[in-house]
Motif scaffolding. Structure first.
Motif, PDB file in Angstrom:
ATOM      1  N   LEU A  43       0.814  -1.213   0.000  1.00 46.63           N
ATOM      2  CA  LEU A  43       0.000   0.000   0.000  1.00 46.63           C
ATOM      3  C   LEU A  43       0.852   1.270   0.000  1.00 46.63           C
ATOM      4  O   LEU A  43       0.339   2.359   0.253  1.00 46.63           O
ATOM      5  CB  LEU A  43      -0.938   0.001   1.206  1.00 46.63           C
ATOM      6  CG  LEU A  43      -2.029  -1.083   1.155  1.00 46.63           C
ATOM      7  CD1 LEU A  43      -2.624  -1.311   2.538  1.00 46.63           C
ATOM      8  CD2 LEU A  43      -3.126  -0.697   0.171  1.00 46.63           C
ATOM      9  N   THR A  44       2.126   1.130  -0.318  1.00 48.79           N
ATOM     10  CA  THR A  44       2.996   2.302  -0.413  1.00 48.79           C
ATOM     11  C   THR A  44       2.454   3.276  -1.462  1.00 48.79           C
ATOM     12  O   THR A  44       2.137   2.874  -2.575  1.00 48.79           O
ATOM     13  CB  THR A  44       4.424   1.870  -0.797  1.00 48.79           C
ATOM     14  OG1 THR A  44       4.908   0.929   0.157  1.00 48.79           O
ATOM     15  CG2 THR A  44       5.351   3.064  -0.852  1.00 48.79           C
ATOM     16  N   ASP A  45       2.325   4.537  -1.091  1.00 51.99           N
ATOM     17  CA  ASP A  45       1.835   5.597  -1.987  1.00 51.99           C
ATOM     18  C   ASP A  45       0.405   5.350  -2.482  1.00 51.99           C
ATOM     19  O   ASP A  45      -0.009   5.893  -3.523  1.00 51.99           O
ATOM     20  CB  ASP A  45       2.768   5.766  -3.194  1.00 51.99           C
ATOM     21  CG  ASP A  45       4.156   6.228  -2.788  1.00 51.99           C
ATOM     22  OD1 ASP A  45       4.261   6.973  -1.795  1.00 51.99           O
ATOM     23  OD2 ASP A  45       5.135   5.858  -3.457  1.00 51.99           O
ATOM     24  N   PHE A  46      -0.353   4.539  -1.758  1.00 53.46           N
ATOM     25  CA  PHE A  46      -1.757   4.304  -2.100  1.00 53.46           C
ATOM     26  C   PHE A  46      -2.541   5.610  -1.928  1.00 53.46           C
ATOM     27  O   PHE A  46      -2.354   6.338  -0.970  1.00 53.46           O
ATOM     28  CB  PHE A  46      -2.332   3.235  -1.166  1.00 53.46           C
ATOM     29  CG  PHE A  46      -3.780   2.914  -1.386  1.00 53.46           C
ATOM     30  CD1 PHE A  46      -4.165   1.972  -2.326  1.00 53.46           C
ATOM     31  CD2 PHE A  46      -4.769   3.539  -0.644  1.00 53.46           C
ATOM     32  CE1 PHE A  46      -5.507   1.655  -2.521  1.00 53.46           C
ATOM     33  CE2 PHE A  46      -6.107   3.242  -0.822  1.00 53.46           C
ATOM     34  CZ  PHE A  46      -6.475   2.292  -1.764  1.00 53.46           C
ATOM     35  N   SER A  47      -3.423   5.902  -2.888  1.00 56.01           N
ATOM     36  CA  SER A  47      -4.262   7.100  -2.809  1.00 56.01           C
ATOM     37  C   SER A  47      -5.704   6.731  -3.127  1.00 56.01           C
ATOM     38  O   SER A  47      -5.990   5.614  -3.582  1.00 56.01           O
ATOM     39  CB  SER A  47      -3.763   8.180  -3.776  1.00 56.01           C
ATOM     40  OG  SER A  47      -4.051   7.806  -5.113  1.00 56.01           O
ATOM     41  N   MET A  48      -6.610   7.654  -2.915  1.00 50.89           N
ATOM     42  CA  MET A  48      -8.020   7.373  -3.167  1.00 50.89           C
ATOM     43  C   MET A  48      -8.289   7.112  -4.647  1.00 50.89           C
ATOM     44  O   MET A  48      -9.285   6.490  -5.000  1.00 50.89           O
ATOM     45  CB  MET A  48      -8.896   8.517  -2.670  1.00 50.89           C
ATOM     46  CG  MET A  48      -9.075   8.535  -1.154  1.00 50.89           C
ATOM     47  SD  MET A  48      -9.719   6.974  -0.469  1.00 50.89           S
ATOM     48  CE  MET A  48     -11.354   6.922  -1.218  1.00 50.89           C
ATOM     49  N   SER A  49      -7.401   7.556  -5.533  1.00 52.09           N
ATOM     50  CA  SER A  49      -7.571   7.271  -6.959  1.00 52.09           C
ATOM     51  C   SER A  49      -7.361   5.790  -7.257  1.00 52.09           C
ATOM     52  O   SER A  49      -7.746   5.305  -8.320  1.00 52.09           O
ATOM     53  CB  SER A  49      -6.603   8.109  -7.803  1.00 52.09           C
ATOM     54  OG  SER A  49      -5.263   7.732  -7.547  1.00 52.09           O
ATOM     55  N   ASN A  50      -6.757   5.062  -6.306  1.00 46.39           N
ATOM     56  CA  ASN A  50      -6.540   3.624  -6.467  1.00 46.39           C
ATOM     57  C   ASN A  50      -7.661   2.794  -5.839  1.00 46.39           C
ATOM     58  O   ASN A  50      -7.655   1.571  -5.960  1.00 46.39           O
ATOM     59  CB  ASN A  50      -5.221   3.198  -5.816  1.00 46.39           C
ATOM     60  CG  ASN A  50      -4.035   3.997  -6.306  1.00 46.39           C
ATOM     61  OD1 ASN A  50      -3.361   4.664  -5.514  1.00 46.39           O
ATOM     62  ND2 ASN A  50      -3.774   3.959  -7.590  1.00 46.39           N
ATOM     63  N   PHE A  51      -8.596   3.468  -5.172  1.00 50.77           N
ATOM     64  CA  PHE A  51      -9.637   2.740  -4.430  1.00 50.77           C
ATOM     65  C   PHE A  51     -10.969   2.785  -5.158  1.00 50.77           C
ATOM     66  O   PHE A  51     -11.404   3.817  -5.640  1.00 50.77           O
ATOM     67  CB  PHE A  51      -9.816   3.335  -3.034  1.00 50.77           C
ATOM     68  CG  PHE A  51     -10.908   2.666  -2.240  1.00 50.77           C
ATOM     69  CD1 PHE A  51     -10.730   1.383  -1.750  1.00 50.77           C
ATOM     70  CD2 PHE A  51     -12.105   3.318  -2.004  1.00 50.77           C
ATOM     71  CE1 PHE A  51     -11.736   0.759  -1.025  1.00 50.77           C
ATOM     72  CE2 PHE A  51     -13.118   2.699  -1.277  1.00 50.77           C
ATOM     73  CZ  PHE A  51     -12.931   1.421  -0.789  1.00 50.77           C
TER      74      PHE A  51
END
Length: 215
Positions: free
Chosen positions: A96-104
């Motif tokens: 989840l490194t650098d995970f953002s809401m654009s990935n969810f």
């Protein structure tokens, strides 16, 4: 070993048999994005082979949910071709490194969690390591927990740091086999994925030739 026949039969009756026809010809381009791939040499507790998912590379507006599901199924199914995986199961490092809401996306996350729990395809995933979640991840985590059975969440899911993963969830020395996609990983990720692709091409070509020779 602990084989739950009734549960396996239930999944077998319901899963889409078309998933068994997924091949390297369909998956090569997605594999080269390094979204999901096996990690040869990386062994988890209990002797399970690990694979890798980089969530920041999952962009719902660019990759449709069925393609993501096909890739995940393909990698897990390839790993289950080894008897050890069928007996001991496999494990996932979900980075989840650098995970953002654009990935969810709820549909994508729901599909992912249904698959790793073995509810839509017959797999034996014994651990899911959610590594390096951002500080704000709690809201997303609350949604995700509702998509998992209490037993799966309690016994197989771990939300941890990279150091905890290496110290407590991988066999000693396995960090040397982590790829460059992972924090402090040493092996070239493109090369590892490329080797997996070439291995699958050779294996699947042999199977096609063997099948045609039996006709």
């Amino acid at each position: 070993y602990d084989f739950k026949a009734k549960a396996a039969l239930k999944v077998f009756k319901k899963f889409n048999k078309a998933h068994l026809a997924i091949s390297i010809a369909n998956m090569e381009s997605l594999l080269r994005t390094r979204l999901v791939y096996p990690l040869p040499g990386v062994i988890g507790r209990g002797g399970i082979n690990m694979f890798y998912l980089q969530f920041r590379r999952l962009i719902p507006r660019k990759t449709n949910v069925s393609s993501f599901a096909d890739l995940l199924i393909y990698v897990m199914n390839c790993m289950h071709e080894k008897e050890s995986a069928c007996v001991n199961g496999i494990g996932l490092i979900a980075d989840l490194t650098d995970f953002s809401m654009s990935n969810f996306s709820i549909p994508y996350m729901s599909k992912f969690l249904m698959l790793v729990q073995g509810r839509q395809f017959p797999v034996k995933v014994e651990c899911v390591l959610f590594v390096n979640a951002p500080k704000w991840f709690g809201t997303v985590w609350g949604i995700m927990k509702q998509m998992m059975s209490s037993d799966f969440l309690k016994t197989k899911v771990h939300r941890i740091s990279f150091n905890d993963m290496v110290r407590s969830h991988l066999q000693r020395g396995c960090e040397a086999y982590l790829t460059s996609d992972v924090f402090l990983g040493r092996r070239n990720a493109d090369r590892i994925v490329g080797e997996f692709i070439e291995e699958r091409k050779a294996l699947e070509s042999k199977r096609i030739l063997a099948g045609s020779g039996q006709r």
